[in-house]
Design an enzyme around this catalytic site. Structure first.
Site, mmCIF file in Angstrom:
data_model
loop_
_atom_site.group_PDB
_atom_site.id
_atom_site.type_symbol
_atom_site.label_atom_id
_atom_site.label_comp_id
_atom_site.label_asym_id
_atom_site.label_seq_id
_atom_site.Cartn_x
_atom_site.Cartn_y
_atom_site.Cartn_z
ATOM 1 C CG HIS A 24 -81.957 16.509 -13.568
ATOM 2 N ND1 HIS A 24 -83.218 16.777 -14.060
ATOM 3 C CD2 HIS A 24 -82.000 16.803 -12.236
ATOM 4 C CE1 HIS A 24 -83.994 17.210 -13.081
ATOM 5 N NE2 HIS A 24 -83.281 17.226 -11.959
ATOM 6 C CG HIS A 47 -87.952 18.681 -11.657
ATOM 7 N ND1 HIS A 47 -87.604 19.994 -11.457
ATOM 8 C CD2 HIS A 47 -86.877 17.951 -11.292
ATOM 9 C CE1 HIS A 47 -86.386 20.048 -10.977
ATOM 10 N NE2 HIS A 47 -85.919 18.825 -10.873
ATOM 11 C CG HIS A 60 -83.544 13.942 -8.674
ATOM 12 N ND1 HIS A 60 -84.917 14.027 -8.752
ATOM 13 C CD2 HIS A 60 -83.075 15.155 -9.054
ATOM 14 C CE1 HIS A 60 -85.261 15.240 -9.155
ATOM 15 N NE2 HIS A 60 -84.156 15.951 -9.344
ATOM 16 C CD GLU A 61 -79.299 16.155 -9.012
ATOM 17 O OE1 GLU A 61 -79.291 16.677 -10.160
ATOM 18 O OE2 GLU A 61 -79.992 16.593 -8.094
#
Length: 219
Positions: free
Chosen positions: A176, A182, A172-173
């Site tokens: 980014h 999101h 997930h990170e």
């Protein structure tokens, strides 16, 4: 009776106006932290929310992108490692997280280097506030911070109900740090909540479509 009722109505109206002003001022306001820092993850009732407010999601698709490849990543030389985790296995999990994204965009051609402070994406286990487990900065910043004090990371096949799966959280990170924000899609890696014990180790089709759109649509 009519006069009493009128006084009651006036009192109710005044109270409504006072409360309305308070509610407007105190409602969650979406904001971006400095240096393109994404909102951190807030833990609440066993759920980790990637944002300051559980119902606030940034609907923009992208927060930036990289233009020069291959991309490098590595641990900051000052970064400690979470206790109780095998170092080689931890590194292997982080490598795997990057490879998941590279499978969608082979041009990333990720290379792990040491020391990581010279890398495009710098990984640091550090002390975050007790309601954060990590956050990623959008390109071209590339910093990826993971909590070391308040988060119980797991690199096992099945994390327990009080642990966070490192592969799922790292993916997930990394998303980014590659430029993705999101999504409302609960199946996506980039959905902002991750339950304790949850495994989300594969990119959804939406994750793949978004990262490919970001890096291929300009060509």
């Amino acid at each position: 009776m009519a006069i009493k009722f009128c006084h009651q109505m006036n009192g109710a109206l005044i109270m409504f106006l006072v409360l309305q002003s308070f509610l407007v001022e105190c409602r969650p306001v979406k904001s971006e932290p400095p240096h393109n820092q994404d909102q951190g993850q807030r833990k609440s009732n066993g759920t980790t929310v990637d944002g300051l407010y559980s119902l606030e999601i940034n609907h923009n698709l992208y927060g930036g992108k990289w233009y020069n490849f291959p991309l490098t990543y590595g641990f900051d030389s000052t970064s400690p490692m979470p206790s109780g985790l095998n170092y080689e296995n931890l590194i292997s999990v982080i490598d795997e997280a990057f490879q998941k994204w590279q499978a969608a965009v082979p041009e990333f051609a990720f290379q792990r280097i040491y020391p990581g402070e010279y890398a495009d994406i710098t990984i640091l286990f550090t002390t975050l506030s007790n309601d954060l487990y990590g956050y990623g900065y959008y390109p071209p910043d590339g910093r990826l911070h993971l909590d070391i004090d308040h988060t119980y990371w797991s690199i096992e096949s099945y994390p327990t109900q009080n642990q966070h799966d490192l592969l799922s959280g790292a993916m997930h990170e990394i998303g980014h740090t590659l430029g993705l924000m999101h999504t409302w899609n609960r199946d996506a890696v980039m959905y902002p909540t991750l339950d304790y014990g949850m495994i989300k180790r594969e990119l959804s089709q939406e994750d793949i479509d978004r990262i490919q759109s970001l890096y291929y649509d300009d060509y």
